[in-house]
Design a protein around this motif. Structure first.
Motif, mmCIF file in Angstrom:
data_model
loop_
_atom_site.group_PDB
_atom_site.id
_atom_site.type_symbol
_atom_site.label_atom_id
_atom_site.label_comp_id
_atom_site.label_asym_id
_atom_site.label_seq_id
_atom_site.Cartn_x
_atom_site.Cartn_y
_atom_site.Cartn_z
ATOM 1 N N VAL A 111 41.618 44.013 43.171
ATOM 2 C CA VAL A 111 41.687 42.551 43.174
ATOM 3 C C VAL A 111 43.150 42.158 43.026
ATOM 4 O O VAL A 111 43.985 42.948 42.592
ATOM 5 C CB VAL A 111 40.855 41.915 42.036
ATOM 6 N N ARG A 112 43.432 40.957 43.378
ATOM 7 C CA ARG A 112 44.792 40.452 43.290
ATOM 8 C C ARG A 112 44.714 39.034 42.762
ATOM 9 O O ARG A 112 43.752 38.318 43.029
ATOM 10 C CB ARG A 112 45.416 40.476 44.689
ATOM 11 N N ASP A 113 45.713 38.653 42.044
ATOM 12 C CA ASP A 113 45.777 37.273 41.563
ATOM 13 C C ASP A 113 45.633 36.352 42.773
ATOM 14 O O ASP A 113 46.430 36.403 43.714
ATOM 15 C CB ASP A 113 47.115 37.033 40.852
ATOM 16 N N VAL A 114 44.603 35.543 42.774
ATOM 17 C CA VAL A 114 44.274 34.724 43.941
ATOM 18 C C VAL A 114 45.431 33.806 44.330
ATOM 19 O O VAL A 114 45.636 33.515 45.506
ATOM 20 C CB VAL A 114 42.964 33.945 43.720
ATOM 21 N N ARG A 115 46.233 33.396 43.380
ATOM 22 C CA ARG A 115 47.355 32.508 43.713
ATOM 23 C C ARG A 115 48.395 33.226 44.557
ATOM 24 O O ARG A 115 48.923 32.652 45.513
ATOM 25 C CB ARG A 115 47.991 31.951 42.438
ATOM 26 N N THR A 116 48.686 34.463 44.246
ATOM 27 C CA THR A 116 49.664 35.194 45.055
ATOM 28 C C THR A 116 49.036 35.706 46.345
ATOM 29 O O THR A 116 49.707 35.817 47.365
ATOM 30 C CB THR A 116 50.269 36.382 44.277
ATOM 31 N N TRP A 117 47.752 36.003 46.312
ATOM 32 C CA TRP A 117 47.062 36.487 47.504
ATOM 33 C C TRP A 117 47.016 35.399 48.573
ATOM 34 O O TRP A 117 47.289 35.635 49.741
ATOM 35 C CB TRP A 117 45.663 36.939 47.112
ATOM 36 N N LEU A 118 46.670 34.179 48.176
ATOM 37 C CA LEU A 118 46.571 33.081 49.130
ATOM 38 C C LEU A 118 47.922 32.695 49.719
ATOM 39 O O LEU A 118 47.995 32.108 50.792
ATOM 40 C CB LEU A 118 45.923 31.862 48.469
ATOM 41 N N CYS A 119 49.004 33.019 49.024
ATOM 42 C CA CYS A 119 50.349 32.702 49.515
ATOM 43 C C CYS A 119 50.808 33.635 50.622
ATOM 44 O O CYS A 119 51.776 33.337 51.315
ATOM 45 C CB CYS A 119 51.359 32.752 48.371
ATOM 46 N N LYS A 120 50.117 34.745 50.804
ATOM 47 C CA LYS A 120 50.522 35.680 51.857
ATOM 48 C C LYS A 120 50.297 35.024 53.220
ATOM 49 O O LYS A 120 49.253 34.433 53.471
ATOM 50 C CB LYS A 120 49.732 36.982 51.763
ATOM 51 N N SER A 121 51.264 35.151 54.082
ATOM 52 C CA SER A 121 51.187 34.482 55.383
ATOM 53 C C SER A 121 50.059 35.024 56.261
ATOM 54 O O SER A 121 49.582 34.326 57.153
ATOM 55 C CB SER A 121 52.517 34.614 56.117
ATOM 56 N N SER A 122 49.595 36.236 56.019
ATOM 57 C CA SER A 122 48.551 36.827 56.854
ATOM 58 C C SER A 122 47.136 36.364 56.481
ATOM 59 O O SER A 122 46.214 36.499 57.284
ATOM 60 C CB SER A 122 48.618 38.347 56.765
ATOM 61 N N ILE A 123 46.940 35.834 55.309
ATOM 62 C CA ILE A 123 45.587 35.471 54.847
ATOM 63 C C ILE A 123 44.919 34.413 55.730
ATOM 64 O O ILE A 123 43.750 34.582 56.105
ATOM 65 C CB ILE A 123 45.603 35.065 53.357
ATOM 66 N N PRO A 124 45.587 33.327 56.103
ATOM 67 C CA PRO A 124 44.892 32.354 56.973
ATOM 68 C C PRO A 124 44.424 32.960 58.296
ATOM 69 O O PRO A 124 43.353 32.631 58.784
ATOM 70 C CB PRO A 124 45.953 31.275 57.217
ATOM 71 N N ASP A 125 45.198 33.879 58.852
ATOM 72 C CA ASP A 125 44.790 34.510 60.105
ATOM 73 C C ASP A 125 43.648 35.501 59.892
ATOM 74 O O ASP A 125 42.716 35.573 60.691
ATOM 75 C CB ASP A 125 45.971 35.235 60.743
ATOM 76 N N LEU A 126 43.707 36.268 58.814
ATOM 77 C CA LEU A 126 42.664 37.261 58.554
ATOM 78 C C LEU A 126 41.314 36.620 58.290
ATOM 79 O O LEU A 126 40.281 37.130 58.695
ATOM 80 C CB LEU A 126 43.041 38.132 57.351
ATOM 81 N N TYR A 127 41.318 35.524 57.582
ATOM 82 C CA TYR A 127 40.062 34.893 57.169
ATOM 83 C C TYR A 127 39.772 33.603 57.919
ATOM 84 O O TYR A 127 38.850 32.884 57.573
ATOM 85 C CB TYR A 127 40.063 34.666 55.651
ATOM 86 N N HIS A 128 40.549 33.319 58.943
ATOM 87 C CA HIS A 128 40.330 32.135 59.787
ATOM 88 C C HIS A 128 40.066 30.893 58.944
ATOM 89 O O HIS A 128 39.029 30.241 59.074
ATOM 90 C CB HIS A 128 39.180 32.387 60.759
ATOM 91 N N THR A 129 40.995 30.598 58.070
ATOM 92 C CA THR A 129 40.774 29.530 57.106
ATOM 93 C C THR A 129 41.076 28.144 57.639
ATOM 94 O O THR A 129 40.591 27.166 57.086
ATOM 95 C CB THR A 129 41.676 29.735 55.878
ATOM 96 N N ASN A 130 41.900 28.034 58.689
ATOM 97 C CA ASN A 130 42.369 26.714 59.134
ATOM 98 C C ASN A 130 42.894 25.916 57.949
ATOM 99 O O ASN A 130 42.640 24.732 57.804
ATOM 100 C CB ASN A 130 41.271 25.944 59.863
ATOM 101 N N ASN A 131 43.585 26.628 57.085
ATOM 102 C CA ASN A 131 44.191 26.069 55.872
ATOM 103 C C ASN A 131 43.180 25.575 54.839
ATOM 104 O O ASN A 131 43.517 24.858 53.920
ATOM 105 C CB ASN A 131 45.206 24.971 56.201
ATOM 106 N N ASP A 132 41.902 25.939 54.986
ATOM 107 C CA ASP A 132 40.908 25.671 53.958
ATOM 108 C C ASP A 132 40.741 26.976 53.174
ATOM 109 O O ASP A 132 40.052 27.892 53.597
ATOM 110 C CB ASP A 132 39.581 25.249 54.582
ATOM 111 N N PHE A 133 41.380 27.065 52.018
ATOM 112 C CA PHE A 133 41.436 28.303 51.261
ATOM 113 C C PHE A 133 40.307 28.453 50.252
ATOM 114 O O PHE A 133 40.287 29.399 49.484
ATOM 115 C CB PHE A 133 42.789 28.404 50.532
ATOM 116 N N VAL A 134 39.351 27.554 50.264
ATOM 117 C CA VAL A 134 38.286 27.609 49.274
ATOM 118 C C VAL A 134 37.440 28.874 49.433
ATOM 119 O O VAL A 134 37.227 29.624 48.481
ATOM 120 C CB VAL A 134 37.397 26.341 49.327
ATOM 121 N N TYR A 135 36.964 29.160 50.655
ATOM 122 C CA TYR A 135 36.092 30.317 50.872
ATOM 123 C C TYR A 135 36.772 31.632 50.512
ATOM 124 O O TYR A 135 36.222 32.406 49.716
ATOM 125 C CB TYR A 135 35.570 30.355 52.312
ATOM 126 N N PRO A 136 37.975 31.931 51.046
ATOM 127 C CA PRO A 136 38.575 33.213 50.638
ATOM 128 C C PRO A 136 38.924 33.264 49.163
ATOM 129 O O PRO A 136 38.911 34.332 48.557
ATOM 130 C CB PRO A 136 39.820 33.339 51.527
#
Length: 138
Positions: A111-136
């Motif tokens: 696991v990773r601290d969600v605050r630093t994990w969400l800041c990674k530039s690859s996360i929106p692309d990996l999880y197709h968030t469209n900048n909605d970070f609630v689900y991941p």
């Protein structure tokens, strides 16, 4: 193969699973594959392994119980001269059905601290968030 001899590393992508795998694979008694999950469809890493060891094709058996498949992997490695006591795989997923399947064995969850994990530039692309970070984040 006994359940104690089967190990999985699981976690969401970009949570340190690869780093942990590399550290554990430095131990002479441990051999963990890299996202091969040998009883599922072949991944690019499974294909890499099979290019290096074409005689290992029988190990990759779609739908077979995990104990059977990874016992075959351990036996294959022993025939090659490697006496690993523990074998397994890294699974970078948060898919519940996959996690339930490996839940009967030794699993190290990263696991990773969600605050630093969400800041990674690859996360929106990996999880197709469209900048909605609630689900991941959940």
């Amino acid at each position: 193969m006994e359940k104690e001899n089967l190990l999985f590393i699981a976690g969401a992508q970009k949570c340190g699973t690869s780093t942990l795998l590399k550290m554990l694979n430095c131990h002479p008694d441990i051999f963990l594959l890299y996202e091969c999950f040998v009883n599922k469809d072949l991944s690019k890493y499974s294909n890499w392994f099979l290019r290096k060891y074409p005689d290992a094709q029988y190990v990759f058996q779609y739908g077979a119980p995990l104990e059977v498949v990874y016992r075959k992997l351990k036996d294959f490695l022993q025939k090659k001269g490697y006496a690993y006591k523990m074998v397994g795989d890294k699974i970078a997923t948060i898919d519940i059905s996959t996690l339930e399947e490996i839940g009967n064995f030794k699993v190290v969850f990263t696991v990773r601290d969600v605050r630093t994990w969400l800041c990674k530039s690859s996360i929106p692309d990996l999880y197709h968030t469209n900048n909605d970070f609630v689900y991941p984040a959940i």
